[in-house]
Design an enzyme around this catalytic site. Structure first.
Site, PDB file in Angstrom:
ATOM      1  N   THR A 124      41.907  11.796 -30.625  1.00  0.00           N
ATOM      2  CA  THR A 124      40.716  12.473 -31.141  1.00  0.00           C
ATOM      3  C   THR A 124      41.094  13.164 -32.433  1.00  0.00           C
ATOM      4  OG1 THR A 124      39.953  12.888 -28.892  1.00  0.00           O
ATOM      5  CG2 THR A 124      38.981  14.252 -30.624  1.00  0.00           C
ATOM      6  N   GLY A 131      41.209  13.033 -21.464  1.00  0.00           N
ATOM      7  CA  GLY A 131      40.138  14.020 -21.335  1.00  0.00           C
ATOM      8  C   GLY A 131      39.945  14.534 -19.931  1.00  0.00           C
ATOM      9  N   THR A 189      43.507  17.092 -27.600  1.00  0.00           N
ATOM     10  CA  THR A 189      43.450  15.633 -27.645  1.00  0.00           C
ATOM     11  C   THR A 189      44.369  15.097 -26.550  1.00  0.00           C
ATOM     12  OG1 THR A 189      43.882  13.661 -29.004  1.00  0.00           O
ATOM     13  CG2 THR A 189      45.184  15.614 -29.511  1.00  0.00           C
ATOM     14  N   GLY A 190      44.029  13.937 -26.023  1.00  0.00           N
ATOM     15  CA  GLY A 190      44.801  13.374 -24.921  1.00  0.00           C
ATOM     16  C   GLY A 190      43.850  12.915 -23.829  1.00  0.00           C
ATOM     17  N   VAL A 215      32.516  10.141 -20.289  1.00  0.00           N
ATOM     18  CA  VAL A 215      32.619  11.177 -21.318  1.00  0.00           C
ATOM     19  C   VAL A 215      33.930  11.920 -21.108  1.00  0.00           C
ATOM     20  CG1 VAL A 215      31.577  13.288 -22.229  1.00  0.00           C
ATOM     21  CG2 VAL A 215      30.111  11.412 -21.456  1.00  0.00           C
ATOM     22  N   GLY A 216      34.672  12.139 -22.185  1.00  0.00           N
ATOM     23  CA  GLY A 216      35.938  12.865 -22.101  1.00  0.00           C
ATOM     24  C   GLY A 216      35.747  14.339 -22.389  1.00  0.00           C
ATOM     25  N   ASP A 217      36.837  14.995 -22.714  1.00  0.00           N
ATOM     26  CA  ASP A 217      36.802  16.439 -22.984  1.00  0.00           C
ATOM     27  C   ASP A 217      36.185  16.786 -24.342  1.00  0.00           C
ATOM     28  OD1 ASP A 217      39.165  15.065 -24.043  1.00  0.00           O
ATOM     29  OD2 ASP A 217      39.613  17.005 -24.932  1.00  0.00           O
TER      30      ASP A 217
END
Ligand code: ASP
Length: 313
Positions: free
Chosen positions: A153, A207, A204-205, A182-184
């Site tokens: 991200t 989520g 980032t990573g 959906v991620g973080d």
């Protein structure tokens, strides 16, 4: 800890955008213009495989994007989730951050909103991302997603001459994610948090693992309690990993950045190399690397030899 900063961003891929954003801050523009410039540069670059045009396709072969923006003065927050074909999701997220209600929109609702406001649309699947999709074995179980290492991200934190702080993030999320996943990144407090009275943090990573610790909010709250950004990043990440250990949860990669309202910045990671970019208060932009070796975080400026051997974003 890195001192006298005005911007910090995730990954080497943000270097060009940060170099374009720095002169804007030098000309005393509001912080959102610098953040939008930095994030849009990454979104528009077809060579960057994890954000915007040319991002990582989902299981159906579509590039599905998440983005968010948080204004540290007003705590205004806007985000879009699971959007396709919006050229610059960060622009829509920023626009939504002006609203008190309906500020986090997903999929078709977000798309209709972007159409109604005249935002640009394009097919986000580049020839390269299509090739990557076509060449990959899609029969893998979605639980295997952690094995797909290629995801990142762009997260950009900034502070302008008025000491207004903000944060913007944009990503295509995990490669071959389930449609609608959906991620973080667009989740306030997980992928980003901004408070001009204290500072900002972003993550980032993987989520799913970041969200379980609301990591960005956790870092900002540590800074609110007087902890410096470097220690706040390291402590929040370490506490989260220890909590996972106690419930035998195997954690994917996570990296975080933070900057406080005094211009001190920090970063932490579970990786052996997490490059990030810092613009200082003289508007000079430099690449740094956070490295986790055996749980110990070190920060260094990479030399040419390191850069030549680095293969990631
Ligand atoms: N955090 C992003 C997501 O889970 C991906 C990444 O930053 O690597 O969607």
């Amino acid at each position: 800890m890195i001192k006298n900063c005005c911007m910090i961003s995730t990954w080497k891929m943000s270097l060009l955008g940060m170099k374009r954003a720095a002169p804007l801050l030098k000309r005393n523009v509001p912080v959102h213009e610098a953040i939008l410039m930095a994030v849009k540069t990454v979104e528009d670059d077809p060579a960057i495989s994890s954000v915007g045009y040319g991002g990582l396709p989902n299981l159906n072969g579509e590039v599905e994007l998440d983005a968010a923006y948080m204004n540290g003065d007003t705590l205004g927050f806007g985000g879009v989730m699971s959007v396709k074909n919006i050229k610059n999701p960060i622009e829509v997220a920023f626009d939504l951050s002006h609203y008190q209600r309906n500020c986090l929109l997903s999929d078709i609702g977000a798309t209709r909103y972007a159409q109604s406001k005249g935002f640009a649309f394009q097919n986000m699947l580049s020839p390269e991302s299509k090739k990557r999709y076509d060449q990959t074995d899609k029969m893998r179980d979605s639980e295997m997603l952690e094995a797909y290492k290629e995801h990142d991200t762009v997260c950009v934190i900034g502070m302008d001459h008025r000491r207004s702080m903000a944060c913007g993030v944009s990503t295509s999320g995990l490669f071959l994610k389930m449609p609608g996943r959906v991620g973080d990144s667009p989740i306030i407090g997980s992928g980003l948090y901004a408070d001009s009275e204290v500072g900002c943090a972003a993550a980032t990573g993987v989520g799913e693992d970041i969200m379980k610790g609301c990591l960005s909010f956790s870092i900002v709250e540590k800074m609110r309690n007087g902890i410096d950004p470097q220690t706040a990043c390291e402590t929040a990440l370490q506490q989260h990993l220890q909590r996972f250990l106690r419930c035998n949860h195997s954690c994917g990669s996570i990296s975080v950045i933070a900057m406080d309202c005094y211009g001190n910045a920090g970063a932490a990671t579970t990786l052996s190399a997490f490059p990030f970019v810092v613009t200082d208060q003289n508007f000079s932009t430099q690449l740094y690397v956070a490295s986790n070796i055996g749980g110990k975080i070190s920060i260094f400026q990479p030399d040419q030899g390191w850069l030549n051997s680095y293969r990631g974003d």
